[in-house]
Design a protein around this motif. Structure first.
Motif, PDB file in Angstrom:
ATOM      1  N   ASP A   1       0.930  -1.280   0.072  1.00 46.85           N
ATOM      2  CA  ASP A   1       0.157  -0.015  -0.057  1.00 46.85           C
ATOM      3  C   ASP A   1       0.800   1.225  -0.043  1.00 46.85           C
ATOM      4  O   ASP A   1       1.952   1.390   0.506  1.00 46.85           O
ATOM      5  N   GLY A   2       0.361   2.184  -0.551  1.00 48.04           N
ATOM      6  CA  GLY A   2       1.062   3.612  -0.547  1.00 48.04           C
ATOM      7  C   GLY A   2       1.727   3.982  -1.585  1.00 48.04           C
ATOM      8  O   GLY A   2       2.476   2.964  -2.409  1.00 48.04           O
ATOM      9  N   ASP A   3       1.945   5.053  -1.775  1.00 48.05           N
ATOM     10  CA  ASP A   3       2.862   5.607  -3.039  1.00 48.05           C
ATOM     11  C   ASP A   3       4.059   5.202  -2.773  1.00 48.05           C
ATOM     12  O   ASP A   3       4.739   5.395  -1.492  1.00 48.05           O
ATOM     13  N   PRO A   4       5.196   4.617  -3.640  1.00 44.94           N
ATOM     14  CA  PRO A   4       6.580   4.314  -3.337  1.00 44.94           C
ATOM     15  C   PRO A   4       7.386   5.545  -2.871  1.00 44.94           C
ATOM     16  O   PRO A   4       8.324   5.331  -2.152  1.00 44.94           O
ATOM     17  N   ALA A   5       6.794   6.789  -3.132  1.00 44.37           N
ATOM     18  CA  ALA A   5       7.729   7.928  -2.565  1.00 44.37           C
ATOM     19  C   ALA A   5       7.114   8.491  -1.404  1.00 44.37           C
ATOM     20  O   ALA A   5       7.599   9.438  -0.746  1.00 44.37           O
ATOM     21  N   ALA A   6       6.048   7.807  -0.923  1.00 37.36           N
ATOM     22  CA  ALA A   6       5.524   8.235   0.343  1.00 37.36           C
ATOM     23  C   ALA A   6       6.570   8.109   1.470  1.00 37.36           C
ATOM     24  O   ALA A   6       7.044   6.970   1.544  1.00 37.36           O
ATOM     25  N   ARG A   7       6.488   8.964   2.469  1.00 41.95           N
ATOM     26  CA  ARG A   7       7.127   8.694   3.613  1.00 41.95           C
ATOM     27  C   ARG A   7       6.716   7.547   4.650  1.00 41.95           C
ATOM     28  O   ARG A   7       5.531   7.484   4.978  1.00 41.95           O
ATOM     29  N   VAL A   8       7.733   6.773   5.124  1.00 39.20           N
ATOM     30  CA  VAL A   8       7.049   5.729   5.856  1.00 39.20           C
ATOM     31  C   VAL A   8       7.773   5.959   7.199  1.00 39.20           C
ATOM     32  O   VAL A   8       8.914   6.253   7.497  1.00 39.20           O
ATOM     33  N   GLU A   9       6.985   5.956   8.266  1.00 47.07           N
ATOM     34  CA  GLU A   9       7.121   6.354   9.724  1.00 47.07           C
ATOM     35  C   GLU A   9       6.986   4.779  10.505  1.00 47.07           C
ATOM     36  O   GLU A   9       6.154   4.333  10.433  1.00 47.07           O
ATOM     37  N   GLU A  10       7.988   4.631  11.085  1.00 44.85           N
ATOM     38  CA  GLU A  10       8.126   3.415  12.175  1.00 44.85           C
ATOM     39  C   GLU A  10       7.423   3.692  13.428  1.00 44.85           C
ATOM     40  O   GLU A  10       7.692   4.965  13.982  1.00 44.85           O
ATOM     41  N   TRP A  11       6.329   3.056  13.937  1.00 46.14           N
ATOM     42  CA  TRP A  11       5.762   3.219  15.253  1.00 46.14           C
ATOM     43  C   TRP A  11       6.017   1.968  15.852  1.00 46.14           C
ATOM     44  O   TRP A  11       6.062   0.883  15.563  1.00 46.14           O
ATOM     45  N   PHE A  12       5.756   2.120  17.095  1.00 44.40           N
ATOM     46  CA  PHE A  12       5.580   1.025  18.065  1.00 44.40           C
ATOM     47  C   PHE A  12       3.997   1.001  18.417  1.00 44.40           C
ATOM     48  O   PHE A  12       3.514   1.309  19.633  1.00 44.40           O
TER      49      PHE A  12
END
Length: 67
Positions: free
Chosen positions: A39-50
């Motif tokens: 899912d998501g645009d390949p250029a979208a920023r990914v944020e890691e969460w706990f």
């Protein structure tokens, strides 16, 4: 005495793009963290969460439908 330690949380989880409510399982793709379901645009920023993964496609090992 031998002990083994396991990480407290073995799955990387996070959000992609502007959707901060859907938490995906993250995997490494070409040196970047990406949602397991694609899912998501390949250029979208990914944020890691706990946080717990709640994406139904990541939980079922399925590919998210293309929009």
């Amino acid at each position: 005495m031998t002990t083994t330690s396991e990480p407290a949380y073995g799955v990387m989880a996070g959000t992609a793009g502007d959707d901060v409510m859907t938490v995906h399982e993250l995997i490494w793709v070409a040196g970047q963290q990406r949602p397991k379901c694609g899912d998501g645009d390949p250029a979208a920023r990914v944020e890691e969460w706990f946080r717990r993964v709640n994406c139904p496609y990541c939980l079922d090992d399925e590919q998210a439908p293309a929009v």
